[in-house]
Design a protein around this motif. Sequence first.
Motif, PDB file in Angstrom:
ATOM      1  N   THR A 141      -3.248  19.950  -7.121  1.00  0.00           N
ATOM      2  CA  THR A 141      -4.063  20.518  -6.046  1.00  0.00           C
ATOM      3  C   THR A 141      -5.387  19.772  -5.917  1.00  0.00           C
ATOM      4  N   ALA A 142      -5.936  19.331  -7.049  1.00  0.00           N
ATOM      5  CA  ALA A 142      -7.182  18.556  -7.045  1.00  0.00           C
ATOM      6  C   ALA A 142      -7.149  17.572  -8.206  1.00  0.00           C
ATOM      7  N   PHE A 143      -7.814  16.422  -8.023  1.00  0.00           N
ATOM      8  CA  PHE A 143      -7.889  15.396  -9.055  1.00  0.00           C
ATOM      9  C   PHE A 143      -9.343  15.001  -9.280  1.00  0.00           C
ATOM     10  N   THR A 144      -9.687  14.734 -10.552  1.00  0.00           N
ATOM     11  CA  THR A 144     -11.024  14.254 -10.901  1.00  0.00           C
ATOM     12  C   THR A 144     -10.895  13.223 -12.011  1.00  0.00           C
ATOM     13  N   HIS A 145     -11.975  12.418 -12.203  1.00  0.00           N
ATOM     14  CA  HIS A 145     -12.051  11.567 -13.384  1.00  0.00           C
ATOM     15  C   HIS A 145     -12.229  12.448 -14.609  1.00  0.00           C
ATOM     16  N   PRO A 186       0.832  -1.208   0.000  1.00  0.00           N
ATOM     17  CA  PRO A 186       0.000   0.000   0.000  1.00  0.00           C
ATOM     18  C   PRO A 186       0.861   1.251   0.000  1.00  0.00           C
ATOM     19  N   GLY A 187       0.482   2.210  -0.825  1.00  0.00           N
ATOM     20  CA  GLY A 187       1.241   3.437  -0.923  1.00  0.00           C
ATOM     21  C   GLY A 187       0.630   4.559  -0.108  1.00  0.00           C
ATOM     22  N   TYR A 188       1.141   5.756  -0.357  1.00  0.00           N
ATOM     23  CA  TYR A 188       0.642   6.938   0.334  1.00  0.00           C
ATOM     24  C   TYR A 188       0.422   8.060  -0.675  1.00  0.00           C
ATOM     25  N   GLY A 189      -0.134   7.681  -1.835  1.00  0.00           N
ATOM     26  CA  GLY A 189      -0.492   8.670  -2.820  1.00  0.00           C
ATOM     27  C   GLY A 189       0.669   9.167  -3.651  1.00  0.00           C
ATOM     28  N   VAL A 190       0.653  10.488  -3.943  1.00  0.00           N
ATOM     29  CA  VAL A 190       1.581  11.095  -4.882  1.00  0.00           C
ATOM     30  C   VAL A 190       2.380  12.197  -4.182  1.00  0.00           C
ATOM     31  N   TYR A 191       3.665  12.275  -4.520  1.00  0.00           N
ATOM     32  CA  TYR A 191       4.549  13.333  -4.041  1.00  0.00           C
ATOM     33  C   TYR A 191       4.951  14.213  -5.230  1.00  0.00           C
ATOM     34  N   LYS A 192       5.339  15.456  -4.933  1.00  0.00           N
ATOM     35  CA  LYS A 192       5.711  16.388  -5.994  1.00  0.00           C
ATOM     36  C   LYS A 192       6.951  17.169  -5.596  1.00  0.00           C
ATOM     37  N   THR A 245      -9.684   5.604  -1.527  1.00  0.00           N
ATOM     38  CA  THR A 245      -8.875   4.388  -1.610  1.00  0.00           C
ATOM     39  C   THR A 245      -8.072   4.316  -2.893  1.00  0.00           C
ATOM     40  N   GLN A 246      -8.394   5.140  -3.896  1.00  0.00           N
ATOM     41  CA  GLN A 246      -7.648   5.073  -5.143  1.00  0.00           C
ATOM     42  C   GLN A 246      -6.173   5.398  -4.958  1.00  0.00           C
ATOM     43  N   TRP A 247      -5.853   6.150  -3.910  1.00  0.00           N
ATOM     44  CA  TRP A 247      -4.472   6.585  -3.735  1.00  0.00           C
ATOM     45  C   TRP A 247      -3.613   5.556  -3.000  1.00  0.00           C
ATOM     46  N   LEU A 255       1.337  15.409  -1.814  1.00  0.00           N
ATOM     47  CA  LEU A 255       0.132  16.099  -2.248  1.00  0.00           C
ATOM     48  C   LEU A 255      -1.024  15.666  -1.353  1.00  0.00           C
ATOM     49  N   ALA A 256      -1.509  16.588  -0.549  1.00  0.00           N
ATOM     50  CA  ALA A 256      -2.527  16.252   0.458  1.00  0.00           C
ATOM     51  C   ALA A 256      -3.778  15.669  -0.166  1.00  0.00           C
ATOM     52  N   THR A 257      -4.080  16.064  -1.402  1.00  0.00           N
ATOM     53  CA  THR A 257      -5.290  15.556  -2.056  1.00  0.00           C
ATOM     54  C   THR A 257      -5.178  14.084  -2.415  1.00  0.00           C
TER      55      THR A 257
END
Length: 591
Positions: free
Chosen positions: A242-246, A181-187, A208-210, A198-200
């Motif tokens: 800053t924000a992600f969407t489909h 399991p990861g912890y999302g995305v870093y920048k 759970t996608q992240w 990236l807090a989002t």
Amino acid sequence: MKKILFPFVLALIAFAGFIGISMKNSVENENDEREEISQAAQFWHMMHKNINTGKMEEADYYNTLAQYNAFKVAKSGAKSLGLKWTSLGPTNIGGRVRSILIDKNNANHMLCGGVSGGLWESHDAGYTWNKHSQCDQLANMCVTALAQSANGDIYMGTGELVGSSEVFISNGGVVGGLGFPGYGVYKSTDGGVTFAHLATTTPSGSATQWQYVDAIACDNADNDLVYVATWKGLYKSVNGGTAFTHPNGVTASNWCTDVKVASNGNVVAFLGGTSSTAKAAYTSVDHGVTFTSHIINNAVGFNRAKFSFAPQDPNYIYCGAAYSNSTASTAGVYKSTDGGVTWSQIGPNGSASFNPFNQYYYSMSIAVSPANKDLLFVGGLDLWQYNNTGWSKPSAWNYSEASANYIHADHHVILFSQTNPDIFYTGTDGGVFVCSNANSGSPTFHSRNKGLGITQMYGMGAGITGDVIGGAQDNGSMYNDYSGIVPTYYAKVKGGDGYQCAISHINPKAIFASTYGDNSTDKPLARSLNGGISFTGMLDSHIDNDNNDNPDEGGFFVTRMYLWEKLPPYSSTADSLASSRLFMPTRQGVW
């Protein structure tokens, strides 16, 4: 290898790689020691499942992580044990690499992601590697994706689902898994010097996608446009994360196994994962504003696909596809010359003579030469090459490691240099390899692993004089008696996947090593009486049923053992001879 994943706790022991020392003995043919992923998935599921639900739940992982962090804060004032640690290597044997990035502003500056070893950095085009300054401080060390935007910003994705028991327990059904399991995305906004989370993209009950990021791609004309392929679908950000969407036109939440962006901003992605009926490529010609699906092959569905745009012509897209078939999982290789609207099959479905994606759930990669839009490289277990005259295999894992055509098994990423179309790098279970004559027709390869400390260790043993032996994922059993040209150079003394090891304190030349166990006739336990020069199997068969006092109750995928010894002084000769015990568990008991 086919047997992944490993629990995150075991993966905390990180080692390293650069093939450059002669082996102490001829390593066994790894082909004899390969296992189906179902064995590994079932083992880790058994070890880590929730005893109440029978499942491996990501929520359990994150709850445990939160409890640990709370404990660490609560005990911050406690007195430290004062232990000091020194890395013992190895610094000449590779580890698992899923992501590589070449800095577009400096071809000598590279980043590399280890599945359990975190982020590593090179300033000499991969000749040597050093741990990134933030590696040990990252909240997650499972780096699976790297991408760079037009202005040099770098995105790093975490969390490995591919090959985990999430997908393959219960006859291919999803019952919950704990890959990495990861912890999302870093920048990074300073060219990779520092990274911020990236807090989002913080994994949570509603996000759970992240937990698992498979790929990241950036638009070359828009600094803030970035795409992320996750196990819950494709996501897009128009503001630098800053924000992600489909995106419009991509509403499915299926596992997005890949996303790529062409030089002109066109996009292609695949959503399949556990769905074997997925047949379409999702493409966008308006910089991701809208997506349209196009059937790749109506006759067969895919579980997983990987894409590559031709740098010479964004209308040329190649696709490597695979599906859940234990004997021939390659579902073909495809080519589009109209931006992904129509496709033709250029590589057949899997067979005895052509099956590059025989581990589709684990190792898949594909890339087109920047100098020739008709020259394609495809990686799976081995590396394949395609041009208009057909297919060839320029490299194989079972060649001698001294061969110019050797690359370690299991290719996860292929990345061409932006400044020299003859150069490409491939990330494998044995680390990073480079080709410097990609367009020659007969490419050759070299390892680039010196200092890359990401080898995954299942177990280790230490001798009374400080010599050590470790069992590593896909890198066998490796031994260091400090006789090498560098104190952290190891010799491979046993092939396949290495597990628990031991060195006798009574007889330092007695070394024990193990490989994976199963329900067949493998011999997972071996002993050397000459300091690792040669090994002899200690069991005539793992399952023999011949009443000869050998364990015949079936082994676990990860072979365990425990060596107990009574050290001198001895009260008698008989006391000396009876001073050792070697314990080995089976599926039914302990021997």
